[in-house]
Design a protein around this motif. Structure first.
Motif, PDB file in Angstrom:
ATOM      1  N   GLU A   1       0.835  -1.192   0.000  1.00 53.73           N
ATOM      2  CA  GLU A   1       0.000   0.000   0.000  1.00 53.73           C
ATOM      3  C   GLU A   1       0.873   1.246   0.000  1.00 53.73           C
ATOM      4  O   GLU A   1       1.858   1.326   0.732  1.00 53.73           O
ATOM      5  CB  GLU A   1      -0.933  -0.011   1.210  1.00 53.73           C
ATOM      6  N   ILE A   2       0.490   2.192  -0.846  1.00 47.59           N
ATOM      7  CA  ILE A   2       1.248   3.427  -1.006  1.00 47.59           C
ATOM      8  C   ILE A   2       0.296   4.598  -0.801  1.00 47.59           C
ATOM      9  O   ILE A   2      -0.692   4.729  -1.537  1.00 47.59           O
ATOM     10  CB  ILE A   2       1.882   3.494  -2.412  1.00 47.59           C
ATOM     11  N   PRO A   3       0.571   5.442   0.189  1.00 51.43           N
ATOM     12  CA  PRO A   3      -0.311   6.595   0.399  1.00 51.43           C
ATOM     13  C   PRO A   3      -0.244   7.563  -0.788  1.00 51.43           C
ATOM     14  O   PRO A   3       0.808   7.729  -1.411  1.00 51.43           O
ATOM     15  CB  PRO A   3       0.236   7.251   1.672  1.00 51.43           C
TER      16      PRO A   3
ATOM     17  N   VAL B   1      -5.289   5.471  -0.929  1.00 55.35           N
ATOM     18  CA  VAL B   1      -4.128   4.589  -0.911  1.00 55.35           C
ATOM     19  C   VAL B   1      -4.110   3.842  -2.233  1.00 55.35           C
ATOM     20  O   VAL B   1      -5.136   3.318  -2.674  1.00 55.35           O
ATOM     21  CB  VAL B   1      -4.217   3.590   0.268  1.00 55.35           C
ATOM     22  N   PHE B   2      -2.961   3.810  -2.871  1.00 53.33           N
ATOM     23  CA  PHE B   2      -2.777   3.002  -4.073  1.00 53.33           C
ATOM     24  C   PHE B   2      -2.226   1.660  -3.624  1.00 53.33           C
ATOM     25  O   PHE B   2      -1.333   1.600  -2.785  1.00 53.33           O
ATOM     26  CB  PHE B   2      -1.798   3.668  -5.043  1.00 53.33           C
ATOM     27  N   SER B   3      -2.768   0.563  -4.175  1.00 51.41           N
ATOM     28  CA  SER B   3      -2.347  -0.772  -3.754  1.00 51.41           C
ATOM     29  C   SER B   3      -1.832  -1.592  -4.917  1.00 51.41           C
ATOM     30  O   SER B   3      -2.443  -1.607  -5.988  1.00 51.41           O
ATOM     31  CB  SER B   3      -3.519  -1.536  -3.124  1.00 51.41           C
ATOM     32  N   TRP B   4      -0.743  -2.289  -4.679  1.00 52.56           N
ATOM     33  CA  TRP B   4      -0.241  -3.311  -5.582  1.00 52.56           C
ATOM     34  C   TRP B   4      -0.579  -4.655  -4.944  1.00 52.56           C
ATOM     35  O   TRP B   4      -0.114  -4.944  -3.837  1.00 52.56           O
ATOM     36  CB  TRP B   4       1.278  -3.217  -5.744  1.00 52.56           C
ATOM     37  N   GLY B   5      -1.388  -5.485  -5.605  1.00 52.65           N
ATOM     38  CA  GLY B   5      -1.648  -6.847  -5.148  1.00 52.65           C
ATOM     39  C   GLY B   5      -0.524  -7.738  -5.649  1.00 52.65           C
ATOM     40  O   GLY B   5      -0.371  -7.916  -6.857  1.00 52.65           O
ATOM     41  N   VAL B   6       0.285  -8.233  -4.725  1.00 57.91           N
ATOM     42  CA  VAL B   6       1.519  -8.924  -5.089  1.00 57.91           C
ATOM     43  C   VAL B   6       1.609 -10.294  -4.420  1.00 57.91           C
ATOM     44  O   VAL B   6       0.896 -10.588  -3.462  1.00 57.91           O
ATOM     45  CB  VAL B   6       2.754  -8.085  -4.703  1.00 57.91           C
ATOM     46  N   TRP B   7       2.518 -11.086  -4.916  1.00 62.22           N
ATOM     47  CA  TRP B   7       2.816 -12.405  -4.349  1.00 62.22           C
ATOM     48  C   TRP B   7       4.166 -12.358  -3.659  1.00 62.22           C
ATOM     49  O   TRP B   7       5.113 -11.741  -4.159  1.00 62.22           O
ATOM     50  CB  TRP B   7       2.825 -13.459  -5.443  1.00 62.22           C
TER      51      TRP B   7
ATOM     52  N   GLU C   1       5.093  -5.202   3.717  1.00 60.15           N
ATOM     53  CA  GLU C   1       6.006  -4.104   4.025  1.00 60.15           C
ATOM     54  C   GLU C   1       7.353  -4.403   3.383  1.00 60.15           C
ATOM     55  O   GLU C   1       7.954  -5.450   3.644  1.00 60.15           O
ATOM     56  CB  GLU C   1       6.169  -3.981   5.535  1.00 60.15           C
ATOM     57  N   LEU C   2       7.814  -3.511   2.533  1.00 65.80           N
ATOM     58  CA  LEU C   2       9.117  -3.682   1.902  1.00 65.80           C
ATOM     59  C   LEU C   2      10.231  -3.268   2.849  1.00 65.80           C
ATOM     60  O   LEU C   2      10.065  -2.347   3.660  1.00 65.80           O
ATOM     61  CB  LEU C   2       9.206  -2.834   0.634  1.00 65.80           C
ATOM     62  N   GLU C   3      11.353  -3.956   2.730  1.00 61.62           N
ATOM     63  CA  GLU C   3      12.536  -3.541   3.466  1.00 61.62           C
ATOM     64  C   GLU C   3      12.853  -2.102   3.052  1.00 61.62           C
ATOM     65  O   GLU C   3      12.798  -1.770   1.863  1.00 61.62           O
ATOM     66  CB  GLU C   3      13.695  -4.471   3.121  1.00 61.62           C
ATOM     67  N   PRO C   4      13.190  -1.224   4.009  1.00 61.77           N
ATOM     68  CA  PRO C   4      13.445   0.175   3.662  1.00 61.77           C
ATOM     69  C   PRO C   4      14.788   0.356   2.942  1.00 61.77           C
ATOM     70  O   PRO C   4      15.815   0.584   3.561  1.00 61.77           O
ATOM     71  CB  PRO C   4      13.413   0.890   5.011  1.00 61.77           C
TER      72      PRO C   4
ATOM     73  N   VAL D   1      10.829   3.286  -1.674  1.00 60.26           N
ATOM     74  CA  VAL D   1      10.789   4.723  -1.395  1.00 60.26           C
ATOM     75  C   VAL D   1       9.351   5.222  -1.493  1.00 60.26           C
ATOM     76  O   VAL D   1       8.878   5.961  -0.615  1.00 60.26           O
ATOM     77  CB  VAL D   1      11.719   5.500  -2.358  1.00 60.26           C
ATOM     78  N   GLU D   2       8.639   4.810  -2.542  1.00 61.22           N
ATOM     79  CA  GLU D   2       7.235   5.247  -2.687  1.00 61.22           C
ATOM     80  C   GLU D   2       6.371   4.737  -1.541  1.00 61.22           C
ATOM     81  O   GLU D   2       5.486   5.448  -1.073  1.00 61.22           O
ATOM     82  CB  GLU D   2       6.674   4.796  -4.037  1.00 61.22           C
TER      83      GLU D   2
END
Length: 159
Positions: free
Chosen positions: A41-43, A50-56, A116-119, A126-127
């Protein structure tokens, strides 16, 4: 405001008939490799959207089994996050999003996990941390629409 990949990048339609492969809308097993679907999820800056990427995301056998055991259990959101590797190649990012490190946070029953992506300094990470503008949302939508089939490899769709 979202895009979803229908299967992990390593899925091949020929796997559908294999005894050691399964694909559902939420979980996937491919010859001893385990995947769950979640949302990055990206604010959207300047709004409540919120923009969402549905991912695996690939999980260890142990974490996949634990997640599957709790899939329909109320209170599952108290579970610690599971480490995983992103297995969706999102078409609008360079370098590739494949194999980014993640933590998969279980949510209440009926809600997709939060990924949650590793920062890192990867543009997607970053996004996720800083948000995107409405113009960036339109840019993503245009890129996905013009990829021909949703995500450029026949396994995604926008909605």
């Amino acid at each position: 405001m979202n895009y979803k990949a229908e299967a992990p990048a390593v899925w091949d339609p020929a796997f559908a008939d294999a005894d050691d492969c399964t694909l559902s809308s939420d979980q996937c097993v491919i010859r001893g490799h385990y995947f769950v679907k979640g949302l990055i999820e990206i604010p959207v800056i300047g709004s409540d959207d919120v923009f969402s990427w549905g991912v695996w995301v690939s999980l260890s056998r142990e974490n996949f089994s634990r997640a599957a055991d709790l899939w329909d259990r109320p209170g599952r959101e108290a579970e610690k996050p599971y480490f995983g590797w992103l297995t969706t190649d999102l078409p609008v990012y360079s370098p590739t999003t494949l194999n980014l490190k993640t933590h998969v946070h279980t949510r209440p029953v009926g809600e997709r996990p939060y990924v949650e992506l590793e920062p890192t300094d990867h543009p997607l990470a970053v996004e996720q941390r800083t948000g995107i503008t409405p113009d960036r949302v339109r840019e993503i939508a245009t890129a996905v629409l013009h990829s021909g089939d949703g995500d450029g490899d026949g396994r995604g769709e926008q909605r």
